[in-house]
Design a protein around this motif. Structure first.
Motif, PDB file in Angstrom:
ATOM      1  N   PHE A  95      33.758  43.182  46.180  1.00  0.00           N
ATOM      2  CA  PHE A  95      33.062  44.012  47.154  1.00  0.00           C
ATOM      3  C   PHE A  95      31.870  44.624  46.459  1.00  0.00           C
ATOM      4  O   PHE A  95      32.028  45.405  45.520  1.00  0.00           O
ATOM      5  CB  PHE A  95      33.960  45.128  47.698  1.00  0.00           C
ATOM      6  CG  PHE A  95      35.025  44.637  48.615  1.00  0.00           C
ATOM      7  CD1 PHE A  95      34.714  44.254  49.905  1.00  0.00           C
ATOM      8  CD2 PHE A  95      36.332  44.539  48.193  1.00  0.00           C
ATOM      9  CE1 PHE A  95      35.687  43.802  50.761  1.00  0.00           C
ATOM     10  CE2 PHE A  95      37.314  44.076  49.039  1.00  0.00           C
ATOM     11  CZ  PHE A  95      36.990  43.706  50.320  1.00  0.00           C
ATOM     12  N   GLY A  96      30.692  44.269  46.914  1.00  0.00           N
ATOM     13  CA  GLY A  96      29.482  44.794  46.276  1.00  0.00           C
ATOM     14  C   GLY A  96      29.412  44.339  44.838  1.00  0.00           C
ATOM     15  O   GLY A  96      29.326  43.152  44.558  1.00  0.00           O
ATOM     16  N   ASN A  97      29.504  45.279  43.914  1.00  0.00           N
ATOM     17  CA  ASN A  97      29.412  44.955  42.500  1.00  0.00           C
ATOM     18  C   ASN A  97      30.740  45.239  41.778  1.00  0.00           C
ATOM     19  O   ASN A  97      30.758  45.408  40.571  1.00  0.00           O
ATOM     20  CB  ASN A  97      28.273  45.763  41.859  1.00  0.00           C
ATOM     21  CG  ASN A  97      27.611  45.005  40.745  1.00  0.00           C
ATOM     22  OD1 ASN A  97      27.679  43.786  40.666  1.00  0.00           O
ATOM     23  ND2 ASN A  97      26.987  45.729  39.848  1.00  0.00           N
ATOM     24  N   THR A  98      31.835  45.313  42.544  1.00  0.00           N
ATOM     25  CA  THR A  98      33.143  45.607  41.970  1.00  0.00           C
ATOM     26  C   THR A  98      34.143  44.534  42.368  1.00  0.00           C
ATOM     27  O   THR A  98      34.172  44.098  43.517  1.00  0.00           O
ATOM     28  CB  THR A  98      33.649  46.978  42.460  1.00  0.00           C
ATOM     29  OG1 THR A  98      32.700  47.966  42.067  1.00  0.00           O
ATOM     30  CG2 THR A  98      34.993  47.322  41.862  1.00  0.00           C
ATOM     31  N   ALA A  99      34.954  44.118  41.394  1.00  0.00           N
ATOM     32  CA  ALA A  99      35.985  43.116  41.640  1.00  0.00           C
ATOM     33  C   ALA A  99      37.361  43.760  41.537  1.00  0.00           C
ATOM     34  O   ALA A  99      37.600  44.616  40.688  1.00  0.00           O
ATOM     35  CB  ALA A  99      35.862  41.987  40.626  1.00  0.00           C
ATOM     36  N   ILE A 100      38.267  43.337  42.415  1.00  0.00           N
ATOM     37  CA  ILE A 100      39.663  43.760  42.373  1.00  0.00           C
ATOM     38  C   ILE A 100      40.483  42.504  42.155  1.00  0.00           C
ATOM     39  O   ILE A 100      40.377  41.548  42.930  1.00  0.00           O
ATOM     40  CB  ILE A 100      40.095  44.459  43.673  1.00  0.00           C
ATOM     41  CG1 ILE A 100      39.185  45.643  43.980  1.00  0.00           C
ATOM     42  CG2 ILE A 100      41.545  44.909  43.584  1.00  0.00           C
ATOM     43  CD1 ILE A 100      39.396  46.243  45.348  1.00  0.00           C
ATOM     44  N   VAL A 101      41.288  42.489  41.100  1.00  0.00           N
ATOM     45  CA  VAL A 101      42.052  41.303  40.737  1.00  0.00           C
ATOM     46  C   VAL A 101      43.532  41.642  40.759  1.00  0.00           C
ATOM     47  O   VAL A 101      43.982  42.576  40.089  1.00  0.00           O
ATOM     48  CB  VAL A 101      41.652  40.786  39.333  1.00  0.00           C
ATOM     49  CG1 VAL A 101      42.443  39.537  38.990  1.00  0.00           C
ATOM     50  CG2 VAL A 101      40.167  40.508  39.272  1.00  0.00           C
ATOM     51  N   GLY A 102      44.287  40.885  41.542  1.00  0.00           N
ATOM     52  CA  GLY A 102      45.739  41.023  41.577  1.00  0.00           C
ATOM     53  C   GLY A 102      46.342  39.861  40.825  1.00  0.00           C
ATOM     54  O   GLY A 102      45.978  38.706  41.070  1.00  0.00           O
ATOM     55  N   ILE A 103      47.237  40.147  39.905  1.00  0.00           N
ATOM     56  CA  ILE A 103      47.872  39.079  39.137  1.00  0.00           C
ATOM     57  C   ILE A 103      49.324  38.948  39.559  1.00  0.00           C
ATOM     58  O   ILE A 103      49.977  39.939  39.892  1.00  0.00           O
ATOM     59  CB  ILE A 103      47.763  39.317  37.616  1.00  0.00           C
ATOM     60  CG1 ILE A 103      48.392  40.639  37.204  1.00  0.00           C
ATOM     61  CG2 ILE A 103      46.317  39.235  37.166  1.00  0.00           C
ATOM     62  CD1 ILE A 103      48.483  40.846  35.700  1.00  0.00           C
ATOM     63  N   ASP A 104      49.816  37.712  39.580  1.00  0.00           N
ATOM     64  CA  ASP A 104      51.220  37.436  39.867  1.00  0.00           C
ATOM     65  C   ASP A 104      51.912  37.128  38.555  1.00  0.00           C
ATOM     66  O   ASP A 104      51.416  36.330  37.752  1.00  0.00           O
ATOM     67  CB  ASP A 104      51.353  36.233  40.802  1.00  0.00           C
ATOM     68  CG  ASP A 104      50.808  36.504  42.193  1.00  0.00           C
ATOM     69  OD1 ASP A 104      50.737  37.681  42.584  1.00  0.00           O
ATOM     70  OD2 ASP A 104      50.457  35.534  42.889  1.00  0.00           O
TER      71      ASP A 104
END
Length: 179
Positions: free
Chosen positions: A76-85
């Motif tokens: 989103f915009g200049n930010t990343a959200i990463v979910g790991i399994d």
């Protein structure tokens, strides 16, 4: 009177003697104007121009960490959200170590330096669904729906706040008169 005058003179001399400390009255250098200057030592965050490409890059980077079975990324915009399994039966301390390893790998990456990493199974799935909604052309609606689901799970439900529906007329249980 003489005692008062002598006492006042002694106090004045002591006070004067204490205030004559040698001072270094050098003027500040015109180059720095009294401001501290520091150079940037941390990697600078790159501006994200192609969010799909950055998301794929960060997912691959996260999947390269031992213990990560899958990764989902949303930008989103200049930010990343990463979910790991990770393996569902893994101990909490091991999950924390894997999450830290992913964050450490991201720290060395200009796109991942300010990414948010989560190992929560539910959040990871929600991030995957947000990514799918973005690919379907519903970025705002998909994000809003998933955020509502996340908040619905986070906010506790207090039994005191529950207002029961109007109960049907129930008869009081009859007591057995034979005791």
């Amino acid at each position: 009177m003489f005692k008062w005058l002598t006492s006042a003179i002694i106090v004045a001399i002591v006070a004067t003697g204490c205030s004559t400390v040698a001072r270094n009255e050098t003027s500040p250098s015109p180059r720095n104007n009294g401001q501290v200057q520091a150079q940037q030592t941390e990697p600078r965050k790159k501006e994200i121009k192609n969010s799909a490409q950055v998301a794929a890059h960060l997912e691959q980077l996260a999947k390269g960490i031992e213990g990560v079975t899958n990764a989902h990324c949303v930008v989103f915009g200049n930010t990343a959200i990463v979910g790991i399994d990770v393996d569902a039966k893994m101990e909490r301390s091991r999950v924390g170590t894997i999450k830290y390893s992913v964050a450490e790998a991201f720290r060395k990456d200009p796109y991942g330096i300010d990414a948010l990493v989560t190992a929560d199974m539910d959040l990871s799935q929600r991030i995957n669904e947000i990514g799918a909604d973005i690919n379907r052309g519903r970025p705002i609606a998909g994000f809003a729906e998933e955020m509502a689901d996340i908040m619905g799970r986070l906010i506790p439900q207090l039994p005191r706040d529950i207002i029961p529906e109007e109960p049907e007329k129930q008869e009081a249980p009859k007591m057995n008169k034979k005791l």
